[in-house]
Every structure is written in structure tokens, then in C-alpha cells.
Design an enzyme around this catalytic site. Structure first.
Site, PDB file in Angstrom:
ATOM      1  N   GLU A 217      -7.591   9.172  29.995  1.00  0.00           N
ATOM      2  CA  GLU A 217      -8.785   9.792  30.093  1.00  0.00           C
ATOM      3  C   GLU A 217      -8.417  10.742  31.515  1.00  0.00           C
ATOM      4  O   GLU A 217     -10.043  11.424  32.048  1.00  0.00           O
ATOM      5  CB  GLU A 217     -10.279   9.987  29.313  1.00  0.00           C
ATOM      6  CG  GLU A 217     -10.192   9.527  28.003  1.00  0.00           C
ATOM      7  CD  GLU A 217     -11.050   9.930  26.897  1.00  0.00           C
ATOM      8  OE1 GLU A 217     -11.846  10.999  27.489  1.00  0.00           O
ATOM      9  OE2 GLU A 217     -11.720   9.516  26.040  1.00  0.00           O
TER      10      GLU A 217
ATOM     11  N   GLU B  69       3.181  12.548  28.144  1.00  0.00           N
ATOM     12  CA  GLU B  69       4.582  12.313  27.194  1.00  0.00           C
ATOM     13  C   GLU B  69       5.393  12.219  28.080  1.00  0.00           C
ATOM     14  O   GLU B  69       4.714  11.634  28.974  1.00  0.00           O
ATOM     15  CB  GLU B  69       4.803  14.524  26.837  1.00  0.00           C
ATOM     16  CG  GLU B  69       3.883  15.587  25.991  1.00  0.00           C
ATOM     17  CD  GLU B  69       4.280  16.890  26.360  1.00  0.00           C
ATOM     18  OE1 GLU B  69       3.861  17.829  25.801  1.00  0.00           O
ATOM     19  OE2 GLU B  69       5.536  16.963  27.319  1.00  0.00           O
ATOM     20  N   PRO B  70       6.480  11.826  27.106  1.00  0.00           N
ATOM     21  CA  PRO B  70       7.215  10.898  28.436  1.00  0.00           C
ATOM     22  C   PRO B  70       7.042  11.413  29.952  1.00  0.00           C
ATOM     23  O   PRO B  70       7.828  11.313  30.635  1.00  0.00           O
ATOM     24  CB  PRO B  70       8.498  11.205  27.688  1.00  0.00           C
ATOM     25  CG  PRO B  70       7.721  11.220  26.097  1.00  0.00           C
ATOM     26  CD  PRO B  70       6.512  11.895  26.047  1.00  0.00           C
TER      27      PRO B  70
ATOM     28  N   GLY C 248       2.236  12.830  32.378  1.00  0.00           N
ATOM     29  CA  GLY C 248       1.430  12.121  31.694  1.00  0.00           C
ATOM     30  C   GLY C 248      -0.058  12.968  32.278  1.00  0.00           C
ATOM     31  O   GLY C 248      -0.366  13.127  31.619  1.00  0.00           O
TER      32      GLY C 248
END
Length: 390
Positions: free
Chosen positions: A367, A121-122, A125
Site C-alpha cells: 500500500e 504490475e511486473p 510497482g
């Protein structure tokens, strides 16, 4: 003792994978420069070529097991190109989550769907426990609100596995995964990223605004919040124990391609690489290339060890992170060092090494970054909790 010696049948499969990879290279530059074009799931040349993964079904009990061979086939395919395959699977990261955490009914119901995975998300991370996207139960529906970025295959996928919290106060234990399909009201793919590498493998941003999904779209179906431990968060994190070694194999396949290209260029100049010669009798370039190849081989062994453990039904949380950390780093540094040897040849767009250099950069980031993998490894070795070592 673990033995990774390949049988004749194993080698036949890998030789076929390499043969197909060479054809895929012919399309690699096009999709790199036309990133708005999706590479097809099957190339026009695919007729008459068998999918290497299907060929693994021909193995006998005397051949190498599927977990190990699947990693070698993965590396063999990206030795051709990251994006282009002769036969490309319709699966994405979300499909691995479905297999790892979905109920038998969910796995059967959605087995033919291509599912992306939306975590980042903004404001969130690498620290996945800081997810802010919410899911609130309203009758027989979940209502999702939040924003996701850097969703691999987000544009092309049929749907997405969304990480959201059902209780922010519960921390990790409140994080669950939900399956959301394209076309559901309140779900929009808002942006497609322009990237340094893996350009034809789309990366999207998504918004969920009062997005209603059926109650049974909760992956695994467990609505409870554990009082201790990670609860459902641990379940969804198991996905990465399956996929992180594969990410490393992807990068190492490209690194090996860069090594082989460099060897070919040196051979044309009369410089052969002899592993059996004395270190003191080699030139600096010969020694450098030998060291690069040794690093790639060592990293690949961590990948094979990790999936061997998984195939034997043994825990591989730390080993999966070792494979990802080592493989991601070596993929990046090996291609960079090959470019230094190649000089001007390495940076021209007439050849593929500069593309492999750009494409491998992501393997140390997505990932779970290399730094996060090292935290996981340290926690496992020192037996620390995430609160003690973060």
C-alpha cells in the site's frame, strides 16, 4: 485539543479484543506453516464471542468515535495474529475502494462480495501512474488486457478492483478502476506467492487477456478523462487515505505483542521496566525497551490523528502517509529490536516473536512503500507537484 482518553466502555471493548486475540494465537503457528490453508472467517471457538467491531455499535456519544476505536481494535486483533481472527471480515482492500469511489448503486450491488485490489504490475510497482494494463471500450463492454502481481487476497476474493488505463497518453488522468469477478472469460489467477511473512494471507498473480466485463463495472461510472489534474486517479487514490492508517495499526499491533512478550521474559528474570525511574538508574536493556515502546506509542498517535481528521471530515492525505511511513518503519524496527533483546528465544519457532518479525516486514512495503510515503509528505509540505518532486 484532540483527546484520545478512553472511556470505561472503550476499554471494555479493547479488553475483549485482547482476550480473543490470545485464543487466535493458538492457531497462528498452524496457518503460518500451512500457508495453503486459508484461515477460516470464523474460528471454532467463536461461538459466544462477539465481533469487537460489532461491539463498537454499543458506544454512546460520550465514548470514543468509531474511526479511532476501529484502529485500536485492529491493532488489538493483530496483537494476536496477522491472519487469524475469531471473527474475520469478508472485506479486502478492494472493498475500501468500492466504498470510496463506487456509485451508491455499485456499493449496494457488490456490498457482500470480497474484493481484492490489483495495482502492481511486473513493470510498475510504487509508481502507480505507470500502469500498463489497458481497458478499451467495445460497445457495452470493456476489454481488459494486462498482468497484475502481488494482489493481496487475490486467491480467496470473489473479485478484484483492477487499475487500468483507458488512454496511455493521458497519464494519470486515464487511469480508472474496474471490478472483475472470478469466472469472467479472460481472467485467470495464475500464481500464489510463497512469502517471508503473512504466509496464510494469500498473495496472487493475475492475467487479463481480452477479458470482457460489462460497461457498468467501471468503478464510479465516470468515463471522462480530465484535461487537468489526476482525474479519476485522484478518486481511486482516496482509498489509501482510508486504508494506510489501518496498515500501520496492523503492524503496530504486532510490534506491541513483541514488546509485551519481551517484557514477560525479562520479568521472569527479575527485570522490571519502570518508566518513572531515572534514565541513569536503568540498565541498557531497560532503557532500550522503554525507547522501543515510546516509538510504538508515538507511531500509534500518528495513526489516531490521521483517522480523527477523516472522521471529522477533514483532509488527511499527508497525515495518512505520515501514519503509514512511521507505523511501517516502527513496526519493523521494534520487532527487530525485541528479537535482539530476546537473543536465542527470539528466533526459535517455539515462540511467536520470530513470526511477528517476519509478518511486520510487509507493513513498510505494501500500500505504498515508506519511500513513496515520504515523497507524498514532502510534496504536501513543500507544495510541489509530482513532476517537481519524484
Amino acid at each position: 485539543m484532540i483527546d484520545f482518553t478512553l472511556t470505561e466502555n472503550d476499554q471494555k471493548i479493547l479488553n475483549e479484543t485482547r482476550r480473543q486475540a490470545l485464543i487466535c494465537r493458538e492457531h497462528a503457528r498452524h496457518y503460518d506453516e500451512h500457508e495453503d490453508d486459508f484461515a477460516p472467517d470464523e474460528l471454532p471457538e467463536a461461538k459466544g464471542f462477539q465481533n469487537p467491531y460489532f461491539m463498537l455499535g454499543t458506544q454512546t456519544k460520550d465514548d470514543t468515535g468509531f474511526p479511532i476505536m476501529s484502529m485500536l481494535v485492529t491493532a488489538g486483533q493483530t496483537w494476536g495474529d496477522y491472519t487469524v481472527r475469531m471473527h474475520r471480515s469478508g472485506a479486502a482492500l478492494g472493498n475500501a475502494a468500492l466504498r470510496a469511489s463506487g456509485t451508491p448503486e455499485q456499493q449496494e450491488r457488490w456490498k457482500d462480495k470480497r474484493l481484492a485490489m490489483a495495482i502492481t504490475e511486473p513493470g510498475c510497482g510504487s509508481d502507480s501512474k505507470a500502469v500498463q494494463t489497458t481497458a478499451v471500450l467495445d460497445g457495452d463492454e470493456w476489454v481488459l488486457n494486462g498482468e497484475k502481481i502481488f494482489v493481496t487476497t487475490g486467491c480467496k476474493a470473489d473479485g478484484v478492483v483492477v487499475w487500468a488505463t483507458i488512454d496511455k497518453e493521458a497519464g494519470r488522468a486515464g487511469i480508472k478502476s474496474f471490478i472483475v469477478f472470478k469466472g469472467m472469460p479472460g481472467f485467470d489467477v495464475t500464481h500464489k506467492e510463497k512469502k517471508l511473512g503473512i504466509r496464510a494471507d494469500d498473495t496472487a498473480a493475475m492475467v487479463f487477456k481480452d477479458c470482457r466485463i460489462p460497461r457498468d463495472h467501471l468503478l464510479g461510472g465516470d468515463e471522462t478523462i480530465a484535461k487537468k489534474g489526476g482525474g479519476g486517479f485522484k478518486g481511486v487514490m482516496k482509498t489509501f487515505n482510508m486504508t494506510r492508517p489501518g496498515v500501520a495499526a496492523i503492524g503496530l499491533g504486532m510490534a506491541q505483542a513483541a514488546i509485551d512478550f519481551t517484557k514477560g521474559v525479562l520479568a521472569d528474570e527479575g527485570i522490571e521496566i519502570d518508566w518513572g525511574s531515572s534514565k541513569h538508574s536503568r540498565s541498557a536493556i531497560q532503557q532500550e525497551l522503554i525507547e522501543i515502546e515510546a516509538d510504538v506509542d508515538a507511531a500509534m498517535l500518528t495513526v489516531l490523528h490521521s483517522v480523527w481528521l477523516s472522521g471529522a471530515g477533514k483532509p488527511n492525505n499527508m497525515e495518512a502517509s505520515i501514519a503509514k511511513a512511521k507505523g511501517g518503519e516502527i513496526s519493523r524496527t521494534a520487532t527487530s529490536r525485541c528479537l535482539e533483546i530476546l537473543g536465542g528465544l527470539g528466533i526459535t519457532r517455539d515462540y511467536l516473536p520470530e513470526k511477528w518479525f517476519r509478518d511486520t516486514r510487509i507493513t513498510d512495503i505494501y500500500e505504498g512503500t515508506g519511500q513513496i510515503q515520504r515523497l507524498i509528505i514532502a510534496r504536501e509540505l513543500l507544495e510541489y507537484s509530482s513532476a517537481q518532486l519524484s
